[in-house]
Enzyme design. Sequence first.
Site, PDB file in Angstrom:
ATOM      1  N   LYS A 220      49.299  53.975  37.311  1.00 57.62           N
ATOM      2  CA  LYS A 220      47.619  53.632  36.874  1.00 57.62           C
ATOM      3  C   LYS A 220      47.188  55.640  36.319  1.00 57.62           C
ATOM      4  CE  LYS A 220      42.801  51.686  38.616  1.00 57.62           C
ATOM      5  NZ  LYS A 220      42.546  51.420  40.365  1.00 57.62           N
TER       6      LYS A 220
ATOM      7  N   SER B 243      40.311  47.956  38.712  1.00 57.22           N
ATOM      8  CA  SER B 243      40.106  48.860  37.408  1.00 57.22           C
ATOM      9  C   SER B 243      41.786  48.460  36.654  1.00 57.22           C
ATOM     10  CB  SER B 243      39.551  49.554  38.799  1.00 57.22           C
ATOM     11  OG  SER B 243      40.920  50.031  39.174  1.00 57.22           O
TER      12      SER B 243
ATOM     13  N   SER C 114      41.257  45.964  42.513  1.00 58.30           N
ATOM     14  CA  SER C 114      41.742  46.103  41.711  1.00 58.30           C
ATOM     15  C   SER C 114      43.255  46.028  40.931  1.00 58.30           C
ATOM     16  CB  SER C 114      41.010  47.880  41.374  1.00 58.30           C
ATOM     17  OG  SER C 114      40.131  47.990  41.638  1.00 58.30           O
TER      18      SER C 114
END
Length: 457
Positions: free
Chosen positions: A82, A158, A182
Amino acid sequence: MELSYMPTRRSAVQWAAQFAAGEIDVTDAIDQTLAAVEACDDPAIFTLTTPERAHAAARAASVRQRDGRSLGWLDGVPVAWKDLFDLSGHPTTAGSRLLTDAPPAIADAVIVTRLEAAGMVSIGRVNMTEFAFSGIGLNPHYGTPVNPHGQRRVPGGSSSGSGVAVARGLVPISIGTDTSGSVRIPAAFNGIVGYKTSGGRWPMQGAFPLSRTLDTLGVLCLSVLDAILVDAAARGLAAPDIRRESVRHLRVIVPTNVVFDECESAVVANFEAALKRLESAGAYVERRALPVLDEILALNAQYGPIVNAEAYALHRERVEGEAAARMDRRVASRMRLAAATPLSAYIAIMEARRRIVAETAAMLEEGWLVAYPTVAHVAPSIDELEADDDLFLRINMKTLRNTLLGNVLDWCGISIPNGADAQGMPTGFLLSGGPGRDDHLLASALAAEDIIRSEAA
């Protein structure tokens, strides 16, 4: 968007088996991975590729494989990060254009170091919601990765790029963060596995924060076994210390309050079908209200969510200054909502959290797990949410509702695919354990996974 290039999906275990059997050399596998990323018709998935780093790691893994010195199951397996994990020599942009010119990281995040020590090969970084502040996954700066299960559906956030990269077979493993859902939300929306650790299990150093109270790390992958392998490496273990538990020993609480409110019919039907299969296999299921879930929502309404207050404190200068005009408007406006939160309200909700974490931890000490749908709905339309900020706000709150409960309570959780709706959009089955009960959760999920997934798309 037509998804014209879909590589064959292979789990980490399948990669390892092919390496061990000599069916493919690690260097060839990494070449194929980088080529697949380059050829992918969705440029919004990856924000950075690191071919030189990947090739060097692949060559080292290949030599180990040939010499019979493999580091284990993850040696040579590709991984994506990420876009908030430090990679030495690159700025950490956290999904924001504001940090494009930030100084490059001088060291890797600790979790990067640990997984690479297990032999994993870093392919690069994947997209995310700006500053990790949404469960939807939209990003106006780097583009929004498209859910591979339906045209123009959101990826979930996210950790948006992580979910799509794994679902599309670009990499078998992607590491994300989970502050309110997320990891588990994009896992559910994309039909893959997402495991969120309880607080402190994996090292957070070198990960760009959102809420230091609620932030946890996790993995998006294709199987529970893959999650267990990554968990061991993340904790610095040479091999997993988790063993499959019997489904007959599984004791599950299904809340009758909050988590089924406004759930889509397919979400409920798929959850109930999976639950019935677990019961038929010998699991014990108890349905009862958990008042603490209502209390969390009431506390958020009264004092404001912890994540909002801490995100505003972290980004106050940005959202109150000229930089706000260069941020995602949805992120900046939601962060500013916490500006009026008094310190007394923040202290009150933190004190309440300490109390309810302790209360629910005691409730789950005897091996109970909690099960309910990961998200109340399937992935909605990108275009509709981009066009209507009020709709975005409502759907984002609904998307986060079920998963944020676990973050407030410091539960570990794992989302397992359990079917799809009539349009082929995946749904998720969330199994959660108390603080520090990750071993029991993973061992139970390993036993239950095939039963939960047996009729999943």
